[in-house]
Design an enzyme around this catalytic site. Sequence first.
Site, mmCIF file in Angstrom:
data_model
loop_
_atom_site.group_PDB
_atom_site.id
_atom_site.type_symbol
_atom_site.label_atom_id
_atom_site.label_comp_id
_atom_site.label_asym_id
_atom_site.label_seq_id
_atom_site.Cartn_x
_atom_site.Cartn_y
_atom_site.Cartn_z
ATOM 1 N N LYS A 45 0.826 -1.225 0.000
ATOM 2 C CA LYS A 45 0.000 0.000 0.000
ATOM 3 C C LYS A 45 0.850 1.261 0.000
ATOM 4 O O LYS A 45 0.335 2.360 0.054
ATOM 5 C CB LYS A 45 -0.936 0.003 1.224
ATOM 6 C CG LYS A 45 -1.903 -1.175 1.264
ATOM 7 C CD LYS A 45 -3.034 -0.892 2.236
ATOM 8 C CE LYS A 45 -2.932 -1.726 3.465
ATOM 9 N NZ LYS A 45 -4.063 -1.541 4.378
ATOM 10 N N LYS A 47 2.340 2.605 2.225
ATOM 11 C CA LYS A 47 2.004 3.416 3.403
ATOM 12 C C LYS A 47 3.119 3.251 4.423
ATOM 13 O O LYS A 47 3.542 2.121 4.727
ATOM 14 C CB LYS A 47 0.707 2.920 4.059
ATOM 15 C CG LYS A 47 -0.585 3.366 3.389
ATOM 16 C CD LYS A 47 -1.785 2.981 4.288
ATOM 17 C CE LYS A 47 -3.094 3.465 3.710
ATOM 18 N NZ LYS A 47 -4.243 3.124 4.591
HETATM 19 N N1 C2G Z 1 -12.510 4.535 7.151
HETATM 20 C C1 C2G Z 1 -13.734 5.193 7.299
HETATM 21 N N2 C2G Z 1 -13.765 6.546 7.341
HETATM 22 C C2 C2G Z 1 -12.612 7.272 7.236
HETATM 23 C C3 C2G Z 1 -11.374 6.617 7.096
HETATM 24 C C4 C2G Z 1 -11.340 5.227 7.062
HETATM 25 O O1 C2G Z 1 -14.790 4.542 7.395
HETATM 26 N N3 C2G Z 1 -12.701 8.624 7.278
HETATM 27 C C5 C2G Z 1 -12.522 3.080 7.101
HETATM 28 C C6 C2G Z 1 -11.954 2.526 5.792
HETATM 29 O O2 C2G Z 1 -12.970 2.544 4.779
HETATM 30 C C7 C2G Z 1 -11.560 1.107 6.202
HETATM 31 C C8 C2G Z 1 -11.124 1.294 7.667
HETATM 32 O O3 C2G Z 1 -11.685 2.544 8.112
HETATM 33 O O4 C2G Z 1 -12.691 0.245 6.155
HETATM 34 C C9 C2G Z 1 -9.604 1.321 7.815
HETATM 35 O O5 C2G Z 1 -9.116 2.368 6.994
HETATM 36 P P1 C2G Z 1 -7.582 2.259 6.483
HETATM 37 O O6 C2G Z 1 -6.713 2.015 7.639
HETATM 38 O O7 C2G Z 1 -7.333 3.398 5.543
HETATM 39 O O8 C2G Z 1 -7.675 0.888 5.646
HETATM 40 P P2 C2G Z 1 -7.089 0.600 4.195
HETATM 41 O O9 C2G Z 1 -5.703 1.116 4.089
HETATM 42 O O10 C2G Z 1 -8.117 1.031 3.226
HETATM 43 O O11 C2G Z 1 -6.939 -1.007 4.259
HETATM 44 O O12 C2G Z 1 -7.348 -5.430 2.679
HETATM 45 C C10 C2G Z 1 -8.012 -4.213 2.908
HETATM 46 C C11 C2G Z 1 -7.072 -3.115 3.310
HETATM 47 O O13 C2G Z 1 -6.161 -3.549 4.308
HETATM 48 C C12 C2G Z 1 -7.858 -1.895 3.783
#
Ligand code: C2G
Length: 131
Positions: A45, A47
């Site tokens: 990712k 990240k």
């Molecule tokens: N999320 C949310 N609202 C936000 C930010 C994040 O609802 N303002 C949700 C995302 O949609 C996700 C969860 O919180 O369901 C975790 O967000 P991230 O840590 O950004 O996850 P991500 O990097 O998208 O990883 O295999 C799937 C991935 O690992 C998802």
Amino acid sequence: MKKVITYGTFDLLHYGHVNLLRRAKEQGDYLIVALSTDEFNWKEKQKVCYFEYEKRKQLLEAIRYVDLVIPEESWDQKVNDVQEFKVDTFVIGDDWEGKFDFLKEYCEVVYLARTPEISTTQIKETLKKKS
Ligand code: C2G
């Protein structure tokens, strides 16, 4: 017992994440969070996390909605996780809408609306402006 699973990096943990976890837990009785490892975050990712995996795990385990935290090390582990943990429902934010429909063969798939106006990027940018 109805088991739910969700996946993510959860760094820097904020109320958008907690809103997601609360609603994910509402889908069942037991919530598993597959937390992206530092290596998965970087390799898959691009990240770089502020908090390392163990610290992010500790934070998630302190949230009342979370029952178990496991590592997310690969994009391909979801089917195995759903089967191994006998998961009924997969939940994730709608920024992933449609991306995990292949799991419908194994469990219910629910995409929840993201919490608008908050993101780790936005937090970092605001802090930068204030410094
Ligand atoms: N999320 C949310 N609202 C936000 C930010 C994040 O609802 N303002 C949700 C995302 O949609 C996700 C969860 O919180 O369901 C975790 O967000 P991230 O840590 O950004 O996850 P991500 O990097 O998208 O990883 O295999 C799937 C991935 O690992 C998802």
